[in-house]
Design a protein around this motif. Structure first.
Motif, PDB file in Angstrom:
ATOM      1  N   UNK A  14       0.839  -1.203   0.000  1.00  0.00           N
ATOM      2  CA  UNK A  14       0.000   0.000   0.000  1.00  0.00           C
ATOM      3  C   UNK A  14       0.876   1.256   0.000  1.00  0.00           C
ATOM      4  N   UNK A  15       2.018   1.205   0.693  1.00  0.00           N
ATOM      5  CA  UNK A  15       2.932   2.350   0.695  1.00  0.00           C
ATOM      6  C   UNK A  15       3.508   2.578  -0.699  1.00  0.00           C
ATOM      7  N   UNK A  16       3.905   1.502  -1.357  1.00  0.00           N
ATOM      8  CA  UNK A  16       4.452   1.624  -2.711  1.00  0.00           C
ATOM      9  C   UNK A  16       3.379   2.155  -3.657  1.00  0.00           C
ATOM     10  N   UNK A  17       2.175   1.618  -3.562  1.00  0.00           N
ATOM     11  CA  UNK A  17       1.078   2.057  -4.434  1.00  0.00           C
ATOM     12  C   UNK A  17       0.760   3.538  -4.208  1.00  0.00           C
ATOM     13  N   UNK A  18       0.753   3.960  -2.942  1.00  0.00           N
ATOM     14  CA  UNK A  18       0.503   5.380  -2.675  1.00  0.00           C
ATOM     15  C   UNK A  18       1.661   6.233  -3.194  1.00  0.00           C
ATOM     16  N   UNK A  19       2.881   5.750  -3.064  1.00  0.00           N
ATOM     17  CA  UNK A  19       4.026   6.466  -3.622  1.00  0.00           C
ATOM     18  C   UNK A  19       3.882   6.655  -5.120  1.00  0.00           C
ATOM     19  N   UNK A  20       3.360   5.644  -5.808  1.00  0.00           N
ATOM     20  CA  UNK A  20       3.125   5.762  -7.255  1.00  0.00           C
ATOM     21  C   UNK A  20       2.097   6.850  -7.545  1.00  0.00           C
ATOM     22  N   UNK A  21       1.023   6.874  -6.773  1.00  0.00           N
ATOM     23  CA  UNK A  21      -0.004   7.921  -6.948  1.00  0.00           C
ATOM     24  C   UNK A  21       0.588   9.304  -6.701  1.00  0.00           C
ATOM     25  N   UNK A  22       1.373   9.413  -5.637  1.00  0.00           N
ATOM     26  CA  UNK A  22       2.001  10.696  -5.306  1.00  0.00           C
ATOM     27  C   UNK A  22       2.945  11.121  -6.423  1.00  0.00           C
ATOM     28  N   UNK A  65       9.361   6.178  -1.389  1.00  0.00           N
ATOM     29  CA  UNK A  65      10.153   6.746  -2.480  1.00  0.00           C
ATOM     30  C   UNK A  65      10.246   5.758  -3.646  1.00  0.00           C
ATOM     31  N   UNK A  66      10.340   4.461  -3.340  1.00  0.00           N
ATOM     32  CA  UNK A  66      10.357   3.440  -4.399  1.00  0.00           C
ATOM     33  C   UNK A  66       9.113   3.571  -5.262  1.00  0.00           C
ATOM     34  N   UNK A  67       7.959   3.755  -4.624  1.00  0.00           N
ATOM     35  CA  UNK A  67       6.721   3.931  -5.381  1.00  0.00           C
ATOM     36  C   UNK A  67       6.749   5.184  -6.239  1.00  0.00           C
ATOM     37  N   UNK A  68       7.274   6.275  -5.699  1.00  0.00           N
ATOM     38  CA  UNK A  68       7.388   7.517  -6.482  1.00  0.00           C
ATOM     39  C   UNK A  68       8.218   7.260  -7.732  1.00  0.00           C
ATOM     40  N   UNK A  69       9.357   6.602  -7.569  1.00  0.00           N
ATOM     41  CA  UNK A  69      10.226   6.315  -8.715  1.00  0.00           C
ATOM     42  C   UNK A  69       9.545   5.384  -9.718  1.00  0.00           C
ATOM     43  N   UNK A  70       8.791   4.414  -9.231  1.00  0.00           N
ATOM     44  CA  UNK A  70       8.081   3.499 -10.132  1.00  0.00           C
ATOM     45  C   UNK A  70       7.047   4.237 -10.973  1.00  0.00           C
ATOM     46  N   UNK A  71       6.511   5.321 -10.460  1.00  0.00           N
ATOM     47  CA  UNK A  71       5.541   6.115 -11.229  1.00  0.00           C
ATOM     48  C   UNK A  71       6.160   6.673 -12.501  1.00  0.00           C
TER      49      UNK A  71
END
Length: 162
Positions: free
Chosen positions: A20-28, A52-58
């Motif tokens: 959920x943290x990664x998914x939210x990072x992607x949204x952010x 931050x990993x999620x942000x980068x994955x976005x």
């Protein structure tokens, strides 16, 4: 027009687990559209690097993301954005940021995510947004506070995303 602190926007979300943290990072990351300055707050182990990993994955990053605790900054030149991931945990004095040319990182369009920003007080520019992770049951709670018009626009986009 300067940002009106009285109308400061906030956004809170509960994140049940790491995915959920990664998914939210992607949204952010998507909401930032490749630009901005985000301060990540939270004690050790709260998941700042995971987010931050999620942000980068976005932006299409597929590899590992580790916290740049010893190098202070890890640049990611991706197809659609330049992203800088800072970790200031081991910084002994904010003046050390001058030695790495910190101001250069903020002189062109990029998205910068800074863990432990309090270590750079007096040197770092004002953030567009502060994101604080705290423990909530078995997961985390993220509180986002906009400090600028850009930060408020990011929060507005987040609210409209599925």
């Amino acid at each position: 027009m300067p940002f009106n602190q009285e109308s400061q926007a906030t956004f809170t979300i509960e994140l049940a687990d790491e995915s959920a943290q990664v998914a939210f990072g992607q949204r952010l990351g998507q909401a930032c559209n490749g630009e901005g300055l985000i301060f990540l707050q939270g004690t050790l182990g709260m998941g700042k690097t995971t987010l931050t990993r999620g942000i980068l994955q976005a932006y299409g990053h597929k590899g590992a993301v580790k916290s740049p605790t010893y190098t202070l900054v890890e640049p990611y030149q991706l197809d659609t954005a330049q992203i800088y991931h800072f970790d200031l945990y081991r910084l002994a004095d904010p003046e050390e940021l001058e030695y790495i040319g910190i101001r250069d990182y903020f002189s062109s369009p990029a998205l910068s995510v800074i863990e432990w920003p309090d270590k750079g007080t007096g040197i770092l520019p004002e953030s567009d947004m502060e994101l604080t992770l705290t423990k909530k049951d078995d997961g985390r709670q993220a509180l986002l506070v906009a400090n600028t018009q850009r930060g408020a626009a990011i929060l507005s986009k987040l609210r409209t995303m599925d």
